[in-house]
Design a protein around this motif. Structure first.
Motif, PDB file in Angstrom:
ATOM      1  N   MET A  83      36.922  -9.776  48.002  1.00  0.00           N
ATOM      2  CA  MET A  83      37.762  -8.410  49.233  1.00  0.00           C
ATOM      3  C   MET A  83      36.629  -7.418  49.423  1.00  0.00           C
ATOM      4  O   MET A  83      35.781  -6.766  49.694  1.00  0.00           O
ATOM      5  CB  MET A  83      39.039  -8.451  49.124  1.00  0.00           C
ATOM      6  CG  MET A  83      39.638  -8.867  49.593  1.00  0.00           C
ATOM      7  SD  MET A  83      39.847  -9.236  51.712  1.00  0.00           S
ATOM      8  CE  MET A  83      40.111  -8.056  52.210  1.00  0.00           C
ATOM      9  N   ARG A  84      36.014  -6.792  47.754  1.00  0.00           N
ATOM     10  CA  ARG A  84      35.071  -5.703  47.710  1.00  0.00           C
ATOM     11  C   ARG A  84      33.820  -6.384  48.142  1.00  0.00           C
ATOM     12  O   ARG A  84      33.132  -5.556  48.365  1.00  0.00           O
ATOM     13  CB  ARG A  84      35.248  -5.780  46.215  1.00  0.00           C
ATOM     14  CG  ARG A  84      36.482  -5.606  45.643  1.00  0.00           C
ATOM     15  CD  ARG A  84      36.089  -4.581  44.452  1.00  0.00           C
ATOM     16  NE  ARG A  84      35.887  -5.788  42.752  1.00  0.00           N
ATOM     17  CZ  ARG A  84      36.241  -5.843  42.431  1.00  0.00           C
ATOM     18  NH1 ARG A  84      37.588  -6.062  42.442  1.00  0.00           N
ATOM     19  NH2 ARG A  84      35.400  -7.193  41.374  1.00  0.00           N
ATOM     20  N   ARG A  85      33.213  -7.609  47.758  1.00  0.00           N
ATOM     21  CA  ARG A  85      32.004  -7.805  48.409  1.00  0.00           C
ATOM     22  C   ARG A  85      32.091  -7.466  50.450  1.00  0.00           C
ATOM     23  O   ARG A  85      31.164  -7.578  50.983  1.00  0.00           O
ATOM     24  CB  ARG A  85      31.169  -8.817  48.288  1.00  0.00           C
ATOM     25  CG  ARG A  85      31.141  -9.256  46.080  1.00  0.00           C
ATOM     26  CD  ARG A  85      30.602 -10.255  45.479  1.00  0.00           C
ATOM     27  NE  ARG A  85      31.259 -11.053  46.073  1.00  0.00           N
ATOM     28  CZ  ARG A  85      31.972 -12.397  45.649  1.00  0.00           C
ATOM     29  NH1 ARG A  85      32.084 -11.863  44.218  1.00  0.00           N
ATOM     30  NH2 ARG A  85      32.895 -13.659  46.263  1.00  0.00           N
ATOM     31  N   THR A  86      33.277  -8.431  50.915  1.00  0.00           N
ATOM     32  CA  THR A  86      32.712  -8.883  52.165  1.00  0.00           C
ATOM     33  C   THR A  86      33.516  -7.170  52.596  1.00  0.00           C
ATOM     34  O   THR A  86      33.365  -7.353  54.116  1.00  0.00           O
ATOM     35  CB  THR A  86      33.936 -10.140  52.763  1.00  0.00           C
ATOM     36  OG1 THR A  86      34.916 -10.032  52.066  1.00  0.00           O
ATOM     37  CG2 THR A  86      32.538 -11.004  51.759  1.00  0.00           C
ATOM     38  N   SER A  87      34.457  -6.687  52.374  1.00  0.00           N
ATOM     39  CA  SER A  87      35.373  -5.655  53.151  1.00  0.00           C
ATOM     40  C   SER A  87      35.059  -4.198  52.443  1.00  0.00           C
ATOM     41  O   SER A  87      35.113  -3.046  53.849  1.00  0.00           O
ATOM     42  CB  SER A  87      36.539  -6.413  53.416  1.00  0.00           C
ATOM     43  OG  SER A  87      37.124  -7.151  53.721  1.00  0.00           O
ATOM     44  N   ILE A  88      35.146  -3.887  51.559  1.00  0.00           N
ATOM     45  CA  ILE A  88      35.552  -2.961  50.920  1.00  0.00           C
ATOM     46  C   ILE A  88      34.138  -2.376  50.260  1.00  0.00           C
ATOM     47  O   ILE A  88      33.287  -2.756  49.869  1.00  0.00           O
ATOM     48  CB  ILE A  88      36.589  -2.692  49.936  1.00  0.00           C
ATOM     49  CG1 ILE A  88      38.012  -3.503  50.368  1.00  0.00           C
ATOM     50  CG2 ILE A  88      36.566  -1.315  49.070  1.00  0.00           C
ATOM     51  CD1 ILE A  88      38.933  -3.849  49.172  1.00  0.00           C
ATOM     52  N   GLY A  89      33.354  -1.707  50.736  1.00  0.00           N
ATOM     53  CA  GLY A  89      32.641   0.132  50.082  1.00  0.00           C
ATOM     54  C   GLY A  89      32.322   0.190  49.378  1.00  0.00           C
ATOM     55  O   GLY A  89      33.712   1.458  49.986  1.00  0.00           O
ATOM     56  N   LEU A 109      22.396  -7.202  47.098  1.00  0.00           N
ATOM     57  CA  LEU A 109      22.960  -7.811  45.774  1.00  0.00           C
ATOM     58  C   LEU A 109      24.904  -8.210  46.300  1.00  0.00           C
ATOM     59  O   LEU A 109      24.707  -9.473  45.656  1.00  0.00           O
ATOM     60  CB  LEU A 109      23.390  -7.132  44.450  1.00  0.00           C
ATOM     61  CG  LEU A 109      23.726  -7.469  43.385  1.00  0.00           C
ATOM     62  CD1 LEU A 109      22.671  -8.499  42.649  1.00  0.00           C
ATOM     63  CD2 LEU A 109      23.446  -6.764  41.883  1.00  0.00           C
ATOM     64  N   PRO A 110      25.141  -7.363  46.658  1.00  0.00           N
ATOM     65  CA  PRO A 110      26.426  -7.863  46.690  1.00  0.00           C
ATOM     66  C   PRO A 110      26.821  -9.360  48.099  1.00  0.00           C
ATOM     67  O   PRO A 110      27.602 -10.168  47.677  1.00  0.00           O
ATOM     68  CB  PRO A 110      27.575  -6.769  47.319  1.00  0.00           C
ATOM     69  CG  PRO A 110      26.410  -6.013  47.860  1.00  0.00           C
ATOM     70  CD  PRO A 110      25.111  -5.919  46.888  1.00  0.00           C
ATOM     71  N   GLY A 161      27.020  -5.570  55.022  1.00  0.00           N
ATOM     72  CA  GLY A 161      27.122  -6.192  55.700  1.00  0.00           C
ATOM     73  C   GLY A 161      28.018  -6.044  56.517  1.00  0.00           C
ATOM     74  O   GLY A 161      29.690  -7.311  56.867  1.00  0.00           O
ATOM     75  N   GLU A 162      28.710  -5.134  56.903  1.00  0.00           N
ATOM     76  CA  GLU A 162      29.746  -4.768  57.877  1.00  0.00           C
ATOM     77  C   GLU A 162      30.909  -4.428  56.764  1.00  0.00           C
ATOM     78  O   GLU A 162      32.073  -4.788  57.750  1.00  0.00           O
ATOM     79  CB  GLU A 162      29.706  -5.628  59.266  1.00  0.00           C
ATOM     80  CG  GLU A 162      28.686  -6.038  60.113  1.00  0.00           C
ATOM     81  CD  GLU A 162      28.160  -4.150  60.941  1.00  0.00           C
ATOM     82  OE1 GLU A 162      29.085  -3.845  60.921  1.00  0.00           O
ATOM     83  OE2 GLU A 162      27.132  -4.254  60.498  1.00  0.00           O
ATOM     84  N   ARG A 163      31.027  -3.964  56.362  1.00  0.00           N
ATOM     85  CA  ARG A 163      32.182  -3.673  55.201  1.00  0.00           C
ATOM     86  C   ARG A 163      32.617  -3.002  56.210  1.00  0.00           C
ATOM     87  O   ARG A 163      32.459  -1.292  56.288  1.00  0.00           O
ATOM     88  CB  ARG A 163      31.653  -3.798  53.857  1.00  0.00           C
ATOM     89  CG  ARG A 163      31.876  -4.664  53.405  1.00  0.00           C
ATOM     90  CD  ARG A 163      31.367  -4.236  51.933  1.00  0.00           C
ATOM     91  NE  ARG A 163      30.305  -4.029  51.377  1.00  0.00           N
ATOM     92  CZ  ARG A 163      29.756  -3.775  50.122  1.00  0.00           C
ATOM     93  NH1 ARG A 163      30.043  -4.238  49.802  1.00  0.00           N
ATOM     94  NH2 ARG A 163      28.356  -4.021  50.681  1.00  0.00           N
ATOM     95  N   ARG A 164      33.937  -2.924  56.531  1.00  0.00           N
ATOM     96  CA  ARG A 164      35.132  -1.985  57.172  1.00  0.00           C
ATOM     97  C   ARG A 164      35.654  -0.826  56.634  1.00  0.00           C
ATOM     98  O   ARG A 164      36.750   0.143  57.273  1.00  0.00           O
ATOM     99  CB  ARG A 164      36.138  -2.405  59.019  1.00  0.00           C
ATOM    100  CG  ARG A 164      34.907  -3.222  59.403  1.00  0.00           C
ATOM    101  CD  ARG A 164      35.383  -4.475  60.344  1.00  0.00           C
ATOM    102  NE  ARG A 164      36.223  -3.058  61.453  1.00  0.00           N
ATOM    103  CZ  ARG A 164      37.763  -2.825  61.582  1.00  0.00           C
ATOM    104  NH1 ARG A 164      38.426  -4.083  61.060  1.00  0.00           N
ATOM    105  NH2 ARG A 164      38.163  -1.903  62.476  1.00  0.00           N
ATOM    106  N   LEU A 165      35.893  -1.322  55.464  1.00  0.00           N
ATOM    107  CA  LEU A 165      36.585   0.205  54.441  1.00  0.00           C
ATOM    108  C   LEU A 165      35.548   1.111  53.879  1.00  0.00           C
ATOM    109  O   LEU A 165      35.028   0.505  52.936  1.00  0.00           O
ATOM    110  CB  LEU A 165      37.872  -0.200  53.294  1.00  0.00           C
ATOM    111  CG  LEU A 165      38.334   0.495  52.607  1.00  0.00           C
ATOM    112  CD1 LEU A 165      39.102   1.412  53.023  1.00  0.00           C
ATOM    113  CD2 LEU A 165      39.793  -0.662  52.323  1.00  0.00           C
TER     114      LEU A 165
END
Length: 240
Positions: A83-89, A109-110, A161-165
């Motif tokens: 989740m940290r790699r795909t949704s959370i920055g 890297l992520p 990667g378009e993370r939204r948070l």
């Protein structure tokens, strides 16, 4: 509309017995897509704990932490990392860049850790660096960049990667005023483009970039206001 981030009745207790510390006490907190929320409060109020729990870097003692509808509490370590790699920055005050990697490699890297091919990950990284105005520095190493440039690389890494948070913990603390304002402008722009942002800060002028401001004291939400600088100053003094 459902919030992109929702903490529901979250408690965080460190230690036990005589050393027990309640960092958060039944916090309920939300941030919606397109919204930047500033979190203020005195030292020890629970600001950074709230952020680390929202980002899956720590787990609550009780309560739910939902990011895009997924409860991080119910995930194992690998699931939270995904989740940290795909949704959370996450944007740290200290940049947290890998010294041996170039700007583009740090940002990619992520994505590579999430199984994206190196070519695509580097292309996404360069696009993110262009977004923060550093496309020409993609091949430089961190020690070849100023503090402000390094922080912009950190922001690019947070949004690739378009993370939204987007979670930012005192991201301007080590920067001069002009560079700090530029960093806040970048975070604000990402929220205007549809991300949800949470900014921990002790500066009223920085909180003024947000849509609303939440005040913590002793692990509890004690006040909330709009982001008008005068209102923020009045409420921060009253909540101190």
């Amino acid at each position: 509309m459902n919030p992109l981030l929702h903490l529901r009745d979250v408690t965080r207790v460190h230690g036990s017995g005589a050393t027990e510390v309640h960092a958060l006490r039944g916090i309920t907190f939300s941030a919606h897509a397109g919204e930047l929320v500033a979190v203020m409060g005195p030292s020890g109020s629970g600001k950074s704990t709230l952020l680390t729990i929202a980002g899956g870097l720590d787990s609550p003692t009780s309560g739910a932490v939902l990011v895009e509808g997924t409860d991080l509490v119910g995930l194992d370590t690998a699931g939270r990392a995904r989740m940290r790699r795909t949704s959370i920055g996450y944007v740290f005050q200290g940049y947290n860049l890998v010294p041996a990697l170039t700007a583009a490699e740090n940002v990619a890297l992520p994505r590579e850790l999430d199984g994206i091919g190196a070519k695509q990950a580097r292309a996404e990284a360069r696009a993110a660096l262009e977004e923060v105005g550093l496309g020409e520095l993609a091949d430089r190493f961190p020690d070849e960049m100023s503090g402000g440039q390094q922080q912009r690389v950190a922001i690019a890494r947070a949004v690739v990667g378009e993370r939204r948070l987007i979670l930012a913990d005192e991201p301007t603390g080590a920067l001069d005023t002009e560079t700090g304002e530029e960093v806040l402008r970048l975070i604000r722009a990402r929220c205007d483009a549809g991300a949800a942002g949470v900014l921990v800060t002790h500066e009223a002028r920085h909180a003024a970039w947000a849509d609303r401001v939440v005040f913590l004291r002793d692990g509890v939400v004690v006040d909330e206001t709009g982001a008008d600088p005068v209102d923020v100053l009045v409420h921060s003094e009253a909540s101190a």
